[in-house]
Scaffold this motif. Structure first.
Motif, mmCIF file in Angstrom:
data_model
loop_
_atom_site.group_PDB
_atom_site.id
_atom_site.type_symbol
_atom_site.label_atom_id
_atom_site.label_comp_id
_atom_site.label_asym_id
_atom_site.label_seq_id
_atom_site.Cartn_x
_atom_site.Cartn_y
_atom_site.Cartn_z
ATOM 1 N N SER A 19 21.106 5.767 47.462
ATOM 2 C CA SER A 19 20.725 7.079 47.996
ATOM 3 C C SER A 19 21.851 7.755 48.777
ATOM 4 N N GLY A 20 22.724 6.995 49.415
ATOM 5 C CA GLY A 20 23.866 7.613 50.087
ATOM 6 C C GLY A 20 24.768 8.321 49.090
ATOM 7 N N ILE A 21 24.962 7.707 47.929
ATOM 8 C CA ILE A 21 25.766 8.322 46.868
ATOM 9 C C ILE A 21 25.028 9.529 46.299
ATOM 10 N N ILE A 22 23.722 9.414 46.129
ATOM 11 C CA ILE A 22 22.928 10.524 45.607
ATOM 12 C C ILE A 22 23.013 11.724 46.543
ATOM 13 N N TYR A 23 22.874 11.479 47.834
ATOM 14 C CA TYR A 23 22.992 12.582 48.792
ATOM 15 C C TYR A 23 24.412 13.141 48.819
ATOM 16 N N GLY A 24 25.397 12.281 48.584
ATOM 17 C CA GLY A 24 26.774 12.750 48.470
ATOM 18 C C GLY A 24 26.960 13.638 47.258
ATOM 19 N N TYR A 25 26.406 13.221 46.129
ATOM 20 C CA TYR A 25 26.453 14.066 44.924
ATOM 21 C C TYR A 25 25.748 15.390 45.185
ATOM 22 N N PHE A 26 24.607 15.324 45.870
ATOM 23 C CA PHE A 26 23.853 16.531 46.202
ATOM 24 C C PHE A 26 24.727 17.496 47.011
ATOM 25 N N GLY A 27 25.338 16.997 48.088
ATOM 26 C CA GLY A 27 26.201 17.843 48.909
ATOM 27 C C GLY A 27 27.369 18.398 48.115
ATOM 28 N N TYR A 28 27.988 17.548 47.319
ATOM 29 C CA TYR A 28 29.127 17.987 46.514
ATOM 30 C C TYR A 28 28.702 19.071 45.523
ATOM 31 N N LEU A 29 27.618 18.813 44.787
ATOM 32 C CA LEU A 29 27.193 19.752 43.750
ATOM 33 C C LEU A 29 26.755 21.100 44.323
ATOM 34 N N VAL A 30 26.128 21.086 45.485
ATOM 35 C CA VAL A 30 25.691 22.346 46.088
ATOM 36 C C VAL A 30 26.883 23.206 46.497
ATOM 37 N N LEU A 31 27.945 22.594 47.003
ATOM 38 C CA LEU A 31 29.077 23.363 47.514
ATOM 39 C C LEU A 31 30.196 23.562 46.493
ATOM 40 N N ALA A 32 30.491 22.572 45.694
ATOM 41 C CA ALA A 32 31.680 22.616 44.825
ATOM 42 C C ALA A 32 31.646 23.754 43.811
ATOM 43 N N GLY A 33 30.491 24.054 43.269
ATOM 44 C CA GLY A 33 30.397 25.140 42.293
ATOM 45 C C GLY A 33 30.797 26.469 42.893
ATOM 46 N N PHE A 34 30.305 26.740 44.098
ATOM 47 C CA PHE A 34 30.662 28.001 44.761
ATOM 48 C C PHE A 34 32.150 28.055 45.073
ATOM 49 N N LEU A 35 32.699 26.940 45.514
ATOM 50 C CA LEU A 35 34.120 26.914 45.842
ATOM 51 C C LEU A 35 35.003 27.031 44.603
ATOM 52 N N SER A 36 34.505 26.588 43.456
ATOM 53 C CA SER A 36 35.304 26.647 42.220
ATOM 54 C C SER A 36 35.435 28.070 41.701
ATOM 55 N N LYS A 37 34.455 28.908 42.014
ATOM 56 C CA LYS A 37 34.403 30.291 41.537
ATOM 57 C C LYS A 37 34.320 30.375 40.010
ATOM 58 N N ARG A 38 33.863 29.287 39.402
ATOM 59 C CA ARG A 38 33.653 29.257 37.946
ATOM 60 C C ARG A 38 32.163 29.432 37.695
ATOM 61 N N PHE A 39 31.837 30.351 36.816
ATOM 62 C CA PHE A 39 30.441 30.737 36.608
ATOM 63 C C PHE A 39 29.543 29.542 36.315
ATOM 64 N N PHE A 40 29.911 28.696 35.356
ATOM 65 C CA PHE A 40 29.060 27.573 34.969
ATOM 66 C C PHE A 40 28.852 26.609 36.135
ATOM 67 N N GLN A 41 29.880 26.373 36.913
ATOM 68 C CA GLN A 41 29.761 25.461 38.044
ATOM 69 C C GLN A 41 28.964 26.085 39.193
ATOM 70 N N ILE A 42 29.051 27.402 39.336
ATOM 71 C CA ILE A 42 28.214 28.088 40.323
ATOM 72 C C ILE A 42 26.740 27.952 39.928
ATOM 73 N N ILE A 43 26.465 28.072 38.638
ATOM 74 C CA ILE A 43 25.089 27.904 38.150
ATOM 75 C C ILE A 43 24.587 26.501 38.489
ATOM 76 N N ILE A 44 25.438 25.493 38.329
ATOM 77 C CA ILE A 44 25.049 24.120 38.687
ATOM 78 C C ILE A 44 24.687 24.058 40.168
ATOM 79 N N SER A 45 25.511 24.662 41.019
ATOM 80 C CA SER A 45 25.224 24.654 42.460
ATOM 81 C C SER A 45 23.884 25.319 42.768
ATOM 82 N N VAL A 46 23.631 26.443 42.133
ATOM 83 C CA VAL A 46 22.378 27.166 42.369
ATOM 84 C C VAL A 46 21.182 26.343 41.895
#
Length: 187
Positions: A117-144
């Motif tokens: 679960s620590g890794i899962i929550y880490g993936y959660f945090g990463y996925l929520v923020l990384a897409g927005f920071l990438s400024k790539r449409f598909f990755q932003i959709i993943i974050s959303v």
């Protein structure tokens, strides 16, 4: 020696996820058949003899229900993280194991801490923020999508039940956010 090919196709990504699921399932089966023998290799905070177990604790679970509850979300988040590339998947996964494990070992309450679960929550945090920071449409959709469908996970970073390592959740989430920020300009 050939380099590991980045999983660019969905088929290859599903194969990577099946390896992760298969690896964890084998460990769970052996651990279950041995009467949870391997759970002694969990993190016990501030005890030097348990420090190395930051590398084993994420692969161990208290019981079968704990294992199953982590497995589905781990598989989904692994597949989503692979959309950022195979190297990123490996870097983030290893970073989460080390950072989350160290933070749990240093600051968590005196109890055994184990599970993915620590890794899962880490993936959660990463996925929520990384897409927005990438400024790539598909990755932003993943974050959303992750924020929308899994946003309720955020409550898991608060103390709720004595046998749940909310510290692993909290430190995993923070580590995921930090890795997203740190890796934002790295390809």
């Amino acid at each position: 020696m050939s380099a590991v090919k980045s999983p660019t196709s969905l088929k290859r990504q599903l194969i990577w996820v099946s390896y992760v699921v298969g690896f964890l399932t084998v460990i769970e089966a052996v651990n279950m058949l041995s009467g949870r023998y391997f759970n002694q290799f969990s993190i016990y905070p501030r005890e030097l003899s348990y420090l190395a177990y930051i590398f084993t604790a994420p692969f161990l679970h208290a019981n079968f229900a704990h294992f199953v509850s982590n497995l589905v979300t781990l598989a989904i988040f692994s597949l989503l993280l692979l959309q950022f590339g195979g190297k990123r998947f490996i870097t983030v996964s290893f970073g989460l194991i080390v950072i989350t494990g160290l933070l749990v070992w240093m600051f968590a309450r005196t109890s055994f801490h184990l599970g993915a679960s620590g890794i899962i929550y880490g993936y959660f945090g990463y996925l929520v923020l990384a897409g927005f920071l990438s400024k790539r449409f598909f990755q932003i959709i993943i974050s959303v999508v992750v924020a929308f469908f899994y946003g309720g996970m955020i409550w898991g970073v608060l103390p709720s039940q004595p046998y749940i390592s909310w510290e692993s959740h909290l430190f995993g989430f923070i580590a995921g956010l930090c890795l997203a920020w740190y890796l934002r300009n790295h390809s």
